[in-house]
Scaffold this active site. Structure first.
Site, mmCIF file in Angstrom:
data_model
loop_
_atom_site.group_PDB
_atom_site.id
_atom_site.type_symbol
_atom_site.label_atom_id
_atom_site.label_comp_id
_atom_site.label_asym_id
_atom_site.label_seq_id
_atom_site.Cartn_x
_atom_site.Cartn_y
_atom_site.Cartn_z
ATOM 1 N N HIS A 1 0.884 -1.323 -0.086
ATOM 2 C CA HIS A 1 0.040 0.030 0.035
ATOM 3 C C HIS A 1 0.880 1.155 0.061
ATOM 4 O O HIS A 1 0.404 2.470 -0.769
ATOM 5 C CB HIS A 1 -1.050 -0.060 1.213
ATOM 6 C CG HIS A 1 -2.069 -1.047 1.186
ATOM 7 N ND1 HIS A 1 -2.272 -2.040 1.754
ATOM 8 C CD2 HIS A 1 -3.076 -1.226 0.015
ATOM 9 C CE1 HIS A 1 -3.286 -2.770 1.543
ATOM 10 N NE2 HIS A 1 -3.527 -2.300 0.539
ATOM 11 N N ASP B 1 -10.074 -3.398 0.668
ATOM 12 C CA ASP B 1 -9.443 -3.621 1.977
ATOM 13 C C ASP B 1 -9.301 -2.277 2.705
ATOM 14 O O ASP B 1 -9.242 -2.371 3.888
ATOM 15 C CB ASP B 1 -8.346 -4.701 2.036
ATOM 16 C CG ASP B 1 -7.331 -3.817 0.984
ATOM 17 O OD1 ASP B 1 -6.573 -3.001 1.427
ATOM 18 O OD2 ASP B 1 -7.038 -4.330 -0.069
ATOM 19 N N GLU C 1 -15.381 0.053 -5.986
ATOM 20 C CA GLU C 1 -15.222 -1.434 -5.809
ATOM 21 C C GLU C 1 -16.316 -2.004 -6.195
ATOM 22 O O GLU C 1 -17.501 -1.664 -5.764
ATOM 23 C CB GLU C 1 -14.877 -1.379 -4.246
ATOM 24 C CG GLU C 1 -15.077 -2.799 -3.580
ATOM 25 C CD GLU C 1 -14.141 -3.639 -4.411
ATOM 26 O OE1 GLU C 1 -14.495 -4.947 -4.894
ATOM 27 O OE2 GLU C 1 -12.729 -3.559 -3.905
ATOM 28 N N GLU D 1 -18.469 -1.537 -11.376
ATOM 29 C CA GLU D 1 -17.388 -2.040 -12.113
ATOM 30 C C GLU D 1 -16.435 -0.705 -12.456
ATOM 31 O O GLU D 1 -17.061 -0.053 -12.875
ATOM 32 C CB GLU D 1 -17.829 -2.665 -13.214
ATOM 33 C CG GLU D 1 -18.596 -4.184 -13.158
ATOM 34 C CD GLU D 1 -18.779 -4.522 -14.399
ATOM 35 O OE1 GLU D 1 -18.397 -4.104 -15.513
ATOM 36 O OE2 GLU D 1 -19.220 -5.908 -14.504
ATOM 37 N N GLY D 2 -15.363 -1.162 -12.153
ATOM 38 C CA GLY D 2 -14.239 -0.054 -12.292
ATOM 39 C C GLY D 2 -14.289 0.453 -14.009
ATOM 40 O O GLY D 2 -14.119 1.777 -14.324
ATOM 41 N N ASP E 1 -6.047 -0.658 -7.960
ATOM 42 C CA ASP E 1 -5.618 -1.536 -6.945
ATOM 43 C C ASP E 1 -6.513 -2.594 -6.883
ATOM 44 O O ASP E 1 -7.271 -2.631 -5.917
ATOM 45 C CB ASP E 1 -5.507 -0.721 -5.368
ATOM 46 C CG ASP E 1 -5.305 -1.717 -4.236
ATOM 47 O OD1 ASP E 1 -4.981 -2.742 -4.577
ATOM 48 O OD2 ASP E 1 -5.451 -0.961 -3.206
ATOM 49 N N CYS E 2 -6.409 -3.603 -7.907
ATOM 50 C CA CYS E 2 -7.364 -4.592 -8.011
ATOM 51 C C CYS E 2 -6.711 -5.893 -7.866
ATOM 52 O O CYS E 2 -5.388 -6.103 -7.544
ATOM 53 C CB CYS E 2 -7.787 -4.460 -9.468
ATOM 54 S SG CYS E 2 -6.610 -4.677 -10.743
ATOM 55 N N ALA E 3 -7.557 -7.003 -7.800
ATOM 56 C CA ALA E 3 -6.861 -8.374 -7.777
ATOM 57 C C ALA E 3 -6.173 -8.697 -9.088
ATOM 58 O O ALA E 3 -5.917 -7.871 -9.865
ATOM 59 C CB ALA E 3 -8.352 -9.275 -7.350
ATOM 60 N N ASP E 4 -5.992 -10.072 -9.111
ATOM 61 C CA ASP E 4 -5.373 -10.438 -10.153
ATOM 62 C C ASP E 4 -6.072 -10.417 -11.358
ATOM 63 O O ASP E 4 -7.276 -10.259 -11.488
ATOM 64 C CB ASP E 4 -4.933 -12.026 -9.889
ATOM 65 C CG ASP E 4 -3.879 -12.085 -8.871
ATOM 66 O OD1 ASP E 4 -3.138 -11.436 -8.492
ATOM 67 O OD2 ASP E 4 -3.911 -13.203 -8.069
#
Length: 283
Positions: free
Chosen positions: A62, A86, A106, A137-138, A155-158
């Site tokens: 972060h 998060d 998010e 959705e972004g 800052d997203c997931a895989d």
């Protein structure tokens, strides 16, 4: 009986942590969300079985995704953060009094609710009055935005599941339009070390370099992430991440950080040869 959580880094590599207990397990509209308590890494956020962040080393991720652009751009006031359920990136951004507004997008509202309750060390600033949350959705949110932001952090997931659309050329093109003339885009760029992940690194870098006039990559070490070697993308319409670093101004802020500093900032853009080779055809 011992309990162990195992994160599948590749089909041939696994990373295991000894657990104390599972704190919560929720099936949202988009994914399964688990929070586990471990001995060495503290609380761990797991999405669809994949480790996202741990209490022990989340500060590295972060701080590096946030403070690198903040030390370069001289006047960041309006920020868009895509993902970040998060709350860790929001926590770092709210350390800056000069930031006036943060749009946080998010897709999964359930992640925010779970992290508020079980991961307050990252979610502690989600109620900051400068933060506006958008649960959608972004890719859809940024589409049609024009000249609105100084900084966009992805800052997203895989790059699969709900976050897959955030690694496309269309998305990066929309981010370019949404930024001011001197705007910066930061995205998490995956790990270059394992072959299973290196293709995603190349693909994301190829798409970004096709859109932004200045695009480069920086790195850090995150022990719980696959291989520990992690990359971030830095894309800009104007500012060079090293030449335009204002280390004096940033250091005068005296922000409470545990990993990032301006010496590290300069060094993190010097990449090992194997990463240069991986990205070389797209520089």
């Amino acid at each position: 009986m011992e309990l162990w959580y195992t994160d599948q880094h590749t089909k041939d590599v696994r990373f295991s942590i000894k657990m104390k207990e599972q704190l919560v397990s929720v099936e949202s509209e988009f994914q399964r969300i688990d929070i586990i308590e471990t001995y060495e890494y503290g609380r761990v956020l797991v999405l669809d079985g994949e480790m996202m962040i741990t209490e022990k080393d989340e500060f590295i991720y972060h701080e590096m995704i946030t403070h690198v652009p903040m030390a370069v751009h001289p006047n960041i006031r309006n920020v868009l953060v895509i993902g970040a359920g998060d709350g860790g990136t929001i926590r770092e951004l709210t350390k800056y009094d000069t930031i006036e507004h943060i749009d946080m997008v998010e897709v999964d509202k359930e992640i925010v609710q779970v992290c508020r309750e079980y991961m307050p060390f990252t979610a502690c600033k989600l109620n900051d009055k400068r933060v506006s949350m958008h649960f959608e959705e972004g890719l859809r949110f940024v589409r049609g935005k024009q000249d609105e932001y100084d900084l966009i952090i992805v800052d997203c997931a895989d790059p699969f599941g709900p976050a897959e659309g955030l690694f496309t050329r269309e998305f990066y093109g929309n981010c370019y339009k949404a930024l001011h003339d001197d705007g910066i885009l930061i995205n998490q760029h995956e790990s270059p070390f394992y072959n299973e992940h290196s293709g995603s690194v190349q693909k994301a870098h190829r798409h970004i370099t096709a859109v932004f006039p200045l695009s480069t990559v920086y790195q850090c070490h995150i022990p719980s992430y696959p291989s520990g070697h992690w990359l971030f993308g830095f894309a800009s319409k104007k500012y060079d991440p090293i030449k335009d670093l204002n280390d004096k101004k940033w250091n005068e802020l005296k922000l409470p950080v545990r990993y990032y500093n301006t010496d590290l900032h300069k060094g993190c853009f010097y990449l090992p040869n194997y990463v240069k080779e991986l990205l070389g055809s797209y520089e």
